[in-house]
Design a protein around this motif. Sequence first.
Motif, PDB file in Angstrom:
ATOM      1  N   PHE A 220      -2.218 -11.494   3.089  1.00 24.83           N
ATOM      2  CA  PHE A 220      -2.892 -10.198   3.264  1.00 24.83           C
ATOM      3  C   PHE A 220      -2.220  -9.126   2.405  1.00 24.83           C
ATOM      4  O   PHE A 220      -2.892  -8.295   1.785  1.00 24.83           O
ATOM      5  N   LEU A 221      -0.872  -9.159   2.336  1.00 28.09           N
ATOM      6  CA  LEU A 221      -0.148  -8.181   1.510  1.00 28.09           C
ATOM      7  C   LEU A 221      -0.505  -8.356   0.033  1.00 28.09           C
ATOM      8  O   LEU A 221      -0.636  -7.376  -0.707  1.00 28.09           O
ATOM      9  N   THR A 222      -0.686  -9.611  -0.382  1.00 28.60           N
ATOM     10  CA  THR A 222      -1.101  -9.870  -1.771  1.00 28.60           C
ATOM     11  C   THR A 222      -2.465  -9.244  -2.026  1.00 28.60           C
ATOM     12  O   THR A 222      -2.693  -8.577  -3.040  1.00 28.60           O
ATOM     13  N   TRP A 223      -3.385  -9.471  -1.084  1.00 31.06           N
ATOM     14  CA  TRP A 223      -4.752  -8.927  -1.200  1.00 31.06           C
ATOM     15  C   TRP A 223      -4.699  -7.397  -1.263  1.00 31.06           C
ATOM     16  O   TRP A 223      -5.380  -6.772  -2.079  1.00 31.06           O
ATOM     17  N   LEU A 224      -3.870  -6.826  -0.415  1.00 32.65           N
ATOM     18  CA  LEU A 224      -3.751  -5.365  -0.347  1.00 32.65           C
ATOM     19  C   LEU A 224      -3.165  -4.810  -1.646  1.00 32.65           C
ATOM     20  O   LEU A 224      -3.639  -3.805  -2.191  1.00 32.65           O
ATOM     21  N   LEU A 225      -2.137  -5.464  -2.145  1.00 30.56           N
ATOM     22  CA  LEU A 225      -1.487  -5.040  -3.383  1.00 30.56           C
ATOM     23  C   LEU A 225      -2.473  -5.101  -4.552  1.00 30.56           C
ATOM     24  O   LEU A 225      -2.536  -4.189  -5.386  1.00 30.56           O
ATOM     25  N   LEU A 226      -3.257  -6.182  -4.571  1.00 31.77           N
ATOM     26  CA  LEU A 226      -4.259  -6.334  -5.624  1.00 31.77           C
ATOM     27  C   LEU A 226      -5.326  -5.245  -5.486  1.00 31.77           C
ATOM     28  O   LEU A 226      -5.757  -4.648  -6.480  1.00 31.77           O
ATOM     29  N   GLY A 227      -5.739  -4.964  -4.234  1.00 30.78           N
ATOM     30  CA  GLY A 227      -6.728  -3.907  -3.992  1.00 30.78           C
ATOM     31  C   GLY A 227      -6.208  -2.553  -4.438  1.00 30.78           C
ATOM     32  O   GLY A 227      -6.932  -1.774  -5.078  1.00 30.78           O
ATOM     33  N   MET A 228      -4.950  -2.265  -4.141  1.00 30.17           N
ATOM     34  CA  MET A 228      -4.354  -0.986  -4.563  1.00 30.17           C
ATOM     35  C   MET A 228      -4.319  -0.897  -6.084  1.00 30.17           C
ATOM     36  O   MET A 228      -4.667   0.145  -6.671  1.00 30.17           O
TER      37      MET A 228
ATOM     38  N   PHE B  12      -5.571   9.724  -0.829  1.00 30.98           N
ATOM     39  CA  PHE B  12      -5.700   9.460   0.611  1.00 30.98           C
ATOM     40  C   PHE B  12      -5.843   7.955   0.868  1.00 30.98           C
ATOM     41  O   PHE B  12      -5.261   7.409   1.792  1.00 30.98           O
ATOM     42  N   VAL B  13      -6.660   7.311   0.005  1.00 28.67           N
ATOM     43  CA  VAL B  13      -6.873   5.852   0.146  1.00 28.67           C
ATOM     44  C   VAL B  13      -5.551   5.118  -0.059  1.00 28.67           C
ATOM     45  O   VAL B  13      -5.162   4.262   0.740  1.00 28.67           O
ATOM     46  N   LEU B  14      -4.860   5.483  -1.143  1.00 21.77           N
ATOM     47  CA  LEU B  14      -3.606   4.786  -1.458  1.00 21.77           C
ATOM     48  C   LEU B  14      -2.555   5.026  -0.383  1.00 21.77           C
ATOM     49  O   LEU B  14      -1.790   4.116  -0.045  1.00 21.77           O
ATOM     50  N   PHE B  15      -2.559   6.236   0.175  1.00 17.99           N
ATOM     51  CA  PHE B  15      -1.618   6.522   1.261  1.00 17.99           C
ATOM     52  C   PHE B  15      -1.901   5.598   2.452  1.00 17.99           C
ATOM     53  O   PHE B  15      -0.987   5.002   3.032  1.00 17.99           O
ATOM     54  N   GLY B  16      -3.197   5.455   2.795  1.00 25.01           N
ATOM     55  CA  GLY B  16      -3.586   4.571   3.904  1.00 25.01           C
ATOM     56  C   GLY B  16      -3.194   3.133   3.624  1.00 25.01           C
ATOM     57  O   GLY B  16      -2.677   2.427   4.491  1.00 25.01           O
ATOM     58  N   MET B  17      -3.458   2.689   2.387  1.00 27.54           N
ATOM     59  CA  MET B  17      -3.119   1.305   2.026  1.00 27.54           C
ATOM     60  C   MET B  17      -1.606   1.108   2.067  1.00 27.54           C
ATOM     61  O   MET B  17      -1.125   0.067   2.517  1.00 27.54           O
ATOM     62  N   PHE B  18      -0.885   2.118   1.603  1.00 23.02           N
ATOM     63  CA  PHE B  18       0.579   2.019   1.627  1.00 23.02           C
ATOM     64  C   PHE B  18       1.074   1.918   3.080  1.00 23.02           C
ATOM     65  O   PHE B  18       1.953   1.108   3.391  1.00 23.02           O
ATOM     66  N   CYS B  19       0.480   2.727   3.977  1.00 19.88           N
ATOM     67  CA  CYS B  19       0.866   2.655   5.397  1.00 19.88           C
ATOM     68  C   CYS B  19       0.547   1.268   5.964  1.00 19.88           C
ATOM     69  O   CYS B  19       1.304   0.727   6.778  1.00 19.88           O
ATOM     70  N   LEU B  20      -0.593   0.704   5.510  1.00 16.44           N
ATOM     71  CA  LEU B  20      -0.966  -0.635   5.984  1.00 16.44           C
ATOM     72  C   LEU B  20       0.022  -1.686   5.470  1.00 16.44           C
ATOM     73  O   LEU B  20       0.366  -2.630   6.194  1.00 16.44           O
ATOM     74  N   VAL B  21       0.475  -1.503   4.224  1.00 20.58           N
ATOM     75  CA  VAL B  21       1.498  -2.412   3.680  1.00 20.58           C
ATOM     76  C   VAL B  21       2.765  -2.336   4.546  1.00 20.58           C
ATOM     77  O   VAL B  21       3.344  -3.369   4.909  1.00 20.58           O
ATOM     78  N   PRO B  42      -3.042   2.552  10.639  1.00 20.43           N
ATOM     79  CA  PRO B  42      -3.476   2.670   9.231  1.00 20.43           C
ATOM     80  C   PRO B  42      -4.909   2.189   9.021  1.00 20.43           C
ATOM     81  O   PRO B  42      -5.638   2.773   8.216  1.00 20.43           O
ATOM     82  N   LEU B  43      -5.320   1.136   9.770  1.00 28.14           N
ATOM     83  CA  LEU B  43      -6.693   0.646   9.609  1.00 28.14           C
ATOM     84  C   LEU B  43      -7.697   1.697  10.083  1.00 28.14           C
ATOM     85  O   LEU B  43      -8.740   1.896   9.452  1.00 28.14           O
ATOM     86  N   GLY B  44      -7.380   2.382  11.184  1.00 32.39           N
ATOM     87  CA  GLY B  44      -8.251   3.441  11.685  1.00 32.39           C
ATOM     88  C   GLY B  44      -8.351   4.580  10.682  1.00 32.39           C
ATOM     89  O   GLY B  44      -9.448   5.079  10.382  1.00 32.39           O
ATOM     90  N   TYR B  45      -7.210   4.965  10.144  1.00 33.51           N
ATOM     91  CA  TYR B  45      -7.177   6.039   9.144  1.00 33.51           C
ATOM     92  C   TYR B  45      -7.988   5.639   7.905  1.00 33.51           C
ATOM     93  O   TYR B  45      -8.811   6.405   7.401  1.00 33.51           O
ATOM     94  N   LEU B  46      -7.767   4.387   7.433  1.00 36.01           N
ATOM     95  CA  LEU B  46      -8.490   3.912   6.244  1.00 36.01           C
ATOM     96  C   LEU B  46      -9.997   3.871   6.505  1.00 36.01           C
ATOM     97  O   LEU B  46     -10.795   4.129   5.597  1.00 36.01           O
ATOM     98  N   SER B  47     -10.390   3.530   7.741  1.00 42.52           N
ATOM     99  CA  SER B  47     -11.821   3.488   8.076  1.00 42.52           C
ATOM    100  C   SER B  47     -12.438   4.867   7.925  1.00 42.52           C
ATOM    101  O   SER B  47     -13.552   5.007   7.400  1.00 42.52           O
TER     102      SER B  47
END
Lengths: 273, 331
Positions: A220-228, B12-21, B42-47
């Motif tokens: 999932f982290l790989t997918w997320l990193l690729l998405g970012m 904002f998107v990248l911040f959410g994704m970073f929090c999810l990471v 983070p998933l709620g925020y990203l939604s």
Amino acid sequence: MMNVTPEQPWLWAGLFAYGLATLLGIVGVARGRPREGLVLTCLLSGVALIAMAITERWLRQGHGPFVNLFELLMSQLFSLGLLYSVVYWRMPVLRPTVVVVMPVIWILGSWVLFLEPNPSHLPPTYTNSWLWAHVGVGKVFLAFALVGVGVGGVNILRRWPPFSRWFAQMPGEMVLDRLAWQFMLAAFVFDSLMLIFGAVWAQDAWGRYWSWDALETSAFLTWLLLGMSLHIRFTYRVPGWLSAWAMIAVFVMAFSTYFGAPFLSPAAHKGMI
Amino acid sequence: MLTLHMPLLLRFVLFGMFCLVIGASVIYDNPAETPIWVVALPLGYLSLVLCYAIVTRPRIYRNPGLLIFHVSLLSLVLLAGFGYLARFSGNLELAEDESFSTMHLTKSAPGPLHRGDLAQLRFMQGPFTVAYAAGMRRGQTQSWVKLADAQGQWRWQALGDDRPLRLRGYRFYTTPNKGFAPVLTWIADDPNMPAIRGAMHFPAYPLQSDTQQQQWRTPLGQSLHFSLQLKTALDPAVAWTLQKKGVSAILVVKDGDRIVNLRPGQEARFSGGRLRYEKLSMWMGYEVFYDPTLHYLFFVSIFGVFGLAWHLMRKIRAIPMPSPSRRMSTR
């Protein structure tokens, strides 16, 4: 005395053919006289020989190369070699990427040489047909990511004077960067499919489609990193060399998901053993 | 309507994704002890950000592939969230010839929105086998259960490691947890007290083959200690199959200092009644899982990938592809 299993001679021969393809590819690109026909012949010979090694082991053990690291590396050597051969054949403009792609494949090749070909036991949950779909699209994902890294790697290498002449025949940095990200986008499609099919398999095999185990989370982290990376690349003007490093980071993450997480964490994919 | 400039929205998107990471890294390999909000937040925020982007960004809503992909992502998060609240998970043990009832559940965790009808399900446990390879490596499990069809007739169904029993959305999975279960009858001296019959589940076999012990208290409160002396084909060095057939078991009953050995069909007298060892049976452990969103999750995610692939094809067509000769250079 070292015990040699029946599949090892095929594997060694396949790796030798890959080695030859690497050598011919690099020397050809460096001298400006690419022997592309020979490189492709060596590549395909390597693929065929490794396929023989897999078949030999499969017949002897009664199951596919899904369980231990030796088997996973062998099957990746086959699939990466095969898919890269198709790209090499069908996309002439990308042939100089052999300079980057084959050494990466050789990381797997040299790793497998140091492993014992221990027999493996197929866990009871590995007879599910979703496993095939999951593994199949996973291999396509890694192959597309590898080609993306190959194209991006050219953009990094050509910044250094000794290499700039090597890739003079290739399109400019921006075109290559766009091409590389198309491969990464294709990798994203197959990575998504891999997660979906893996979830269906996990639901059948372990009674839950997602449980944040080490391997799932790493994937999932790989997918997320690729998405970012895709979001950044398609929104900002990122220099070619920098976006190439982003691709390399994604590939390293994917690589550690495939060959690190399942073997470092005893809890990875619970029920596997 | 307030419209954010694209790079600001992307931040904002990248911040959410970073929090999810960060959240996924925290939960990595330790989901049991990590609160779910580390990824749920983070998933709620990203939604929310995704919802805003879908409505306001022409780049998304004018591009069918991207629109499908992003709407699917949003739907996935919502479905997964609802599924988490409406799901049911639990464990149960069922001995051969026993019919399922919710009384057999040893653990259950219904979500706050779970509205299933688990109590209405009917099936009966049949025999099962578990294959082991040399070295005690577990192979295929085959468990047969009897199901009542619409006409009230019983039919057999085989289950296995990745072939769950599916009943009204509930899935019953066999587990590595299984063992022996002598069937016992307690016949009280008092003729007004009915006989009690049941299967006594001994610890998991072969995992706890050395500690096959159990306790039971008679209706008069007398504590009896049991141990099971099994003769199976278990040999860790060779392949074998765990099954009831061919297994003999002596039930050793300890009542204070008194020790009684019972074989199937034999009985012994204790204070207040008689205990009869009817036969040796086996029990199988199951995991129960229910999530009403499973099929929707699958179709929505496939639809999302279809959208992404569509977008990819459009992008590929847009690239001016330099195409040197296809001929291979062999010089």
